[in-house]
Design a protein around this motif. Sequence first.
Motif, PDB file in Angstrom:
ATOM      1  N   UNK A  24       0.834  -1.206   0.000  1.00  0.00           N
ATOM      2  CA  UNK A  24       0.000   0.000   0.000  1.00  0.00           C
ATOM      3  C   UNK A  24       0.869   1.257   0.000  1.00  0.00           C
ATOM      4  N   UNK A  25       1.913   1.264   0.817  1.00  0.00           N
ATOM      5  CA  UNK A  25       2.822   2.410   0.871  1.00  0.00           C
ATOM      6  C   UNK A  25       3.512   2.607  -0.478  1.00  0.00           C
ATOM      7  N   UNK A  26       3.959   1.524  -1.090  1.00  0.00           N
ATOM      8  CA  UNK A  26       4.582   1.626  -2.417  1.00  0.00           C
ATOM      9  C   UNK A  26       3.597   2.199  -3.427  1.00  0.00           C
ATOM     10  N   UNK A  27       2.365   1.725  -3.389  1.00  0.00           N
ATOM     11  CA  UNK A  27       1.356   2.193  -4.343  1.00  0.00           C
ATOM     12  C   UNK A  27       1.047   3.672  -4.135  1.00  0.00           C
ATOM     13  N   UNK A  28       0.770   4.063  -2.891  1.00  0.00           N
ATOM     14  CA  UNK A  28       0.350   5.440  -2.640  1.00  0.00           C
ATOM     15  C   UNK A  28       1.498   6.431  -2.822  1.00  0.00           C
ATOM     16  N   UNK A  29       2.708   6.040  -2.459  1.00  0.00           N
ATOM     17  CA  UNK A  29       3.840   6.958  -2.655  1.00  0.00           C
ATOM     18  C   UNK A  29       4.131   7.132  -4.141  1.00  0.00           C
ATOM     19  N   UNK A  30       4.019   6.075  -4.899  1.00  0.00           N
ATOM     20  CA  UNK A  30       4.242   6.179  -6.350  1.00  0.00           C
ATOM     21  C   UNK A  30       3.147   7.002  -7.033  1.00  0.00           C
ATOM     22  N   UNK A  31       1.941   6.955  -6.496  1.00  0.00           N
ATOM     23  CA  UNK A  31       0.873   7.797  -7.038  1.00  0.00           C
ATOM     24  C   UNK A  31       1.236   9.278  -6.902  1.00  0.00           C
ATOM     25  N   UNK A  32       1.798   9.659  -5.769  1.00  0.00           N
ATOM     26  CA  UNK A  32       2.191  11.053  -5.562  1.00  0.00           C
ATOM     27  C   UNK A  32       3.314  11.429  -6.528  1.00  0.00           C
ATOM     28  N   UNK A  33       4.273  10.538  -6.719  1.00  0.00           N
ATOM     29  CA  UNK A  33       5.367  10.812  -7.659  1.00  0.00           C
ATOM     30  C   UNK A  33       4.817  10.957  -9.073  1.00  0.00           C
ATOM     31  N   UNK A  34       3.892  10.094  -9.453  1.00  0.00           N
ATOM     32  CA  UNK A  34       3.275  10.221 -10.794  1.00  0.00           C
ATOM     33  C   UNK A  34       2.531  11.544 -10.924  1.00  0.00           C
ATOM     34  N   UNK A  35       1.866  11.973  -9.841  1.00  0.00           N
ATOM     35  CA  UNK A  35       1.165  13.258  -9.846  1.00  0.00           C
ATOM     36  C   UNK A  35       2.160  14.409 -10.018  1.00  0.00           C
ATOM     37  N   UNK A  36       3.290  14.340  -9.321  1.00  0.00           N
ATOM     38  CA  UNK A  36       4.318  15.385  -9.443  1.00  0.00           C
ATOM     39  C   UNK A  36       4.892  15.422 -10.853  1.00  0.00           C
ATOM     40  N   UNK A  37       5.091  14.250 -11.451  1.00  0.00           N
ATOM     41  CA  UNK A  37       5.587  14.199 -12.835  1.00  0.00           C
ATOM     42  C   UNK A  37       4.569  14.809 -13.784  1.00  0.00           C
ATOM     43  N   UNK A  38       3.302  14.460 -13.602  1.00  0.00           N
ATOM     44  CA  UNK A  38       2.248  14.995 -14.469  1.00  0.00           C
ATOM     45  C   UNK A  38       2.119  16.508 -14.322  1.00  0.00           C
ATOM     46  N   UNK A  39       2.401  17.017 -13.110  1.00  0.00           N
ATOM     47  CA  UNK A  39       2.325  18.463 -12.865  1.00  0.00           C
ATOM     48  C   UNK A  39       3.565  19.200 -13.363  1.00  0.00           C
ATOM     49  N   UNK A  40       4.570  18.445 -13.784  1.00  0.00           N
ATOM     50  CA  UNK A  40       5.790  19.055 -14.306  1.00  0.00           C
ATOM     51  C   UNK A  40       6.728  19.601 -13.242  1.00  0.00           C
ATOM     52  N   UNK A  98       1.638  11.679   3.363  1.00  0.00           N
ATOM     53  CA  UNK A  98       0.457  10.815   3.331  1.00  0.00           C
ATOM     54  C   UNK A  98       0.724   9.566   2.496  1.00  0.00           C
ATOM     55  N   UNK A  99       1.350   9.749   1.335  1.00  0.00           N
ATOM     56  CA  UNK A  99       1.622   8.610   0.458  1.00  0.00           C
ATOM     57  C   UNK A  99       2.623   7.633   1.043  1.00  0.00           C
ATOM     58  N   UNK A 100       3.633   8.157   1.736  1.00  0.00           N
ATOM     59  CA  UNK A 100       4.678   7.312   2.317  1.00  0.00           C
ATOM     60  C   UNK A 100       4.340   6.810   3.715  1.00  0.00           C
ATOM     61  N   UNK A 101       3.268   7.345   4.291  1.00  0.00           N
ATOM     62  CA  UNK A 101       2.858   6.984   5.662  1.00  0.00           C
ATOM     63  C   UNK A 101       3.929   7.349   6.690  1.00  0.00           C
ATOM     64  N   UNK A 102       4.662   8.432   6.432  1.00  0.00           N
ATOM     65  CA  UNK A 102       5.626   8.912   7.428  1.00  0.00           C
ATOM     66  C   UNK A 102       5.919  10.389   7.168  1.00  0.00           C
ATOM     67  N   UNK A 103       6.327  11.072   8.232  1.00  0.00           N
ATOM     68  CA  UNK A 103       6.668  12.487   8.116  1.00  0.00           C
ATOM     69  C   UNK A 103       7.804  12.682   7.111  1.00  0.00           C
ATOM     70  N   UNK A 104       7.814  13.837   6.494  1.00  0.00           N
ATOM     71  CA  UNK A 104       8.845  14.203   5.524  1.00  0.00           C
ATOM     72  C   UNK A 104       9.591  15.431   6.026  1.00  0.00           C
ATOM     73  N   UNK A 105      10.860  15.538   5.678  1.00  0.00           N
ATOM     74  CA  UNK A 105      11.635  16.739   5.951  1.00  0.00           C
ATOM     75  C   UNK A 105      11.720  17.544   4.672  1.00  0.00           C
TER      76      UNK A 105
END
Length: 115
Positions: A24-40, A98-105
Motif C-alpha cells: 500500500x505504501x509503495x502504491x500510494x507513494x508512487x501515485x504522488x510521484x506520478x502526480x508530481x511528474x504529471x504536474x511538471x 500521506x503517500x509514504x505513511x511517514x513524516x517528511x523533511x
Amino acid sequence: MSHYLISFPSSALDWVRDEQLWAEIERTSREVIREAKAAGVYVFGGGLDDTVAPVRIAADGAVSTDLYRETRLLDGGFCVLDLPTREAAEEWAAKLAAGCHCDQELRPFHDDPES
C-alpha cells in the motif's frame, strides 16, 4: 521556481511489518510521484541504496570509508521538486507524507545559476 528536497530516513518506516501495508505504501507513494511528474514539478528522486557502502572522496582522489560524522546515517527516500513557493513545497511534502505513511523533511536548495 526553486528546488526543494523532500526526504525521510529509513527508520521512519521501521514500524511497518505487514507486507500488505508495504504494498500500500509503495502504491500510494508512487501515485504522488506520478502526480508530481504529471504536474511538471518532479526533478528526480529515489531511495539511497543501503546495500552499497558510501565512501568519501578527497580532493586528491583518495577514497576512504571515513565518512563525515553528520552524514553517517544518511539513508532513506527523497525527491527533488521544482516549485514556485515554499507553501507549494509544503503542500507536496504533505502529499508525500500521506503517500509514504511517514513524516517528511523539507529543505530548499540555494538558487545558483551555475547549477
